[in-house]
Scaffold this active site. Structure first.
Site, short mmCIF file in Angstrom:
data_model
loop_
_atom_site.label_atom_id
_atom_site.label_comp_id
_atom_site.label_asym_id
_atom_site.label_seq_id
_atom_site.Cartn_x
_atom_site.Cartn_y
_atom_site.Cartn_z
N SER A 142 45.25 38.44 42.02
CA SER A 142 45.18 38.39 43.51
C SER A 142 45.85 37.15 43.83
CB SER A 142 43.73 38.05 44.12
OG SER A 142 43.84 37.46 45.38
N TYR A 155 35.48 33.84 43.53
CA TYR A 155 36.37 34.74 43.68
C TYR A 155 37.83 33.91 43.08
CZ TYR A 155 39.28 38.86 44.99
OH TYR A 155 40.25 39.84 45.07
#
Ligand SMILES: *[C@@H]1O[C@H](CO)[C@@H](O)[C@H](O)[C@H]1NC(C)=O
Ligand SMILES: *[C@@H]1O[C@H](CO)[C@@H](O)[C@H](O)[C@H]1NC(C)=O
Length: 308
Positions: A142, A155
């Site tokens: 990501s 995350y």
């Protein structure tokens, strides 16, 4: 672009979201697709969709939080289907809470699904790839693996780790002269996967999962190493290291005002892509023998009667 016709491709988190879209594209290109997910009905749905376009797809319930389960399913696949030459570590989850509000259990789960599972899946499938000197490992990371974002501490940590995993593994394989490629994908927030529906993004629109899926497949077939989506954000990443931190921070803050999937600071809401709420780890770690047995029974090949 290389052909993947006849290759066996495994997609983690293939029971929904981006994983399902990737599975469909791989099948369209002639690959035999295997999906892993914790969601049995999600797997069945993906198999149905792939078969509807004339593709070949098998599915297994696999708990990525449980490395023994990963090894076991990998062995079954090697025996029953064949050698996996394309591994796409796609499964990911997000909690989206302020760090101190995030329960320990959810932090561990984020790390288990988003990064530890990469260790276990690659350990399971790399030996055969090495033996045949053929393979491709794709990690869906990501942009949160390049920049910190508030409320995404766990995350971001897992995605930074996924970047490191990919790069170090690639170095090791190249150093040893293997013809096994790795690709790491860093998309901006993707919409319609249940993960980042309400991200308050300014300037950069959230991405369509179909566009991201197309880019991932193309990047893999072109043997690209790093893929930033959208690609113009690459410039911003370079600037991050050139400007003093206060400027970079302002830029990042301006870009994403609030990345919390729910905008509720205290509610332990969990938004997931392919792995469902509280269950995955609970099943393997805290449930009794009974729960474990049931879970493993589910693990039998769902598509067994559909084998051609
Ligand atoms: C499991 O998959 C089904 C079918 O795709 C979907 O409708 C359902 O929402 C999924 N469950 C969870 C908890 O994600
Ligand atoms: C790996 O990538 C290189 C180009 O970077 C390419 O020449 C080679 O064929 C690729 N190997 C595989 C297995 O795709």
């Amino acid at each position: 672009m290389k052909s993947i016709d006849g290759e066996i491709a495994l997609v983690t988190g293939g029971g929904g979201g981006l994983g399902r879209l990737l599975s469909l594209r791989l099948a369209n290109l002639g690959a035999i697709v295997i999906v892993w997910d914790i969601n049995k009905s999600g797997i069945e749905e993906t198999i149905k969709l792939v078969r509807a376009v004339g593709g070949t797809c098998y599915g297994y319930v696999c708990d990525l939080c449980d490395r023994e389960d990963v090894y076991k399913k990998a062995k079954i696949i090697e025996e029953e289907i064949g050698k996996v030459t394309i591994l796409i570590n796609n499964a990911g989850i997000v909690t989206g809470m302020k760090f101190l509000d995030t329960p320990d259990k959810l932090i561990i789960r984020t790390m288990d699904v988003n990064i530890m599972s990469h260790f276990w899946t690659v350990k399971a499938f790399l030996p055969t790839m090495l033996k045949n000197n053929k393979g491709h490992i794709v990690s869906v990371a990501s942009l949160a693996g390049q920049c910190g974002v508030p409320k995404l501490v766990d995350y971001c940590t897992s995605k930074f780790a996924a970047m490191g995993f990919d790069e170090a593994l690639r170095m090791e394989l190249e150093y040893e002269g293997y013809d096994i490629n790795t690709t790491v994908i860093c998309p901006y927030f993707i919409r319609s996967t249940g993960m980042f529906e309400d991200v308050q993004s300014r300037y950069v629109p959230t991405l369509s999962p179909n566009v991201v899926a197309d880019k991932i497949i193309t990047a893999m077939r072109c043997n690209e190493k790093y893929v930033i989506i959208p690609s113009y954000l690459q410039v911003l990443l370079a600037l991050k290291w050139l400007f003093p931190w206060s400027c970079s921070a302002m830029l990042l803050r301006g870009l994403v005002k609030d990345a919390s999937p729910n905008h509720v600071d205290s509610e332990p809401c969990v938004s997931t892509d392919t792995i469902i709420t509280e269950k995955p780890c609970a099943v393997s770690s805290s449930k009794d023998q009974n729960g474990k047995t049931i879970h493993q029974q589910l693990a039998r090949r769902i598509s067994s009667e559909r084998k051609p």
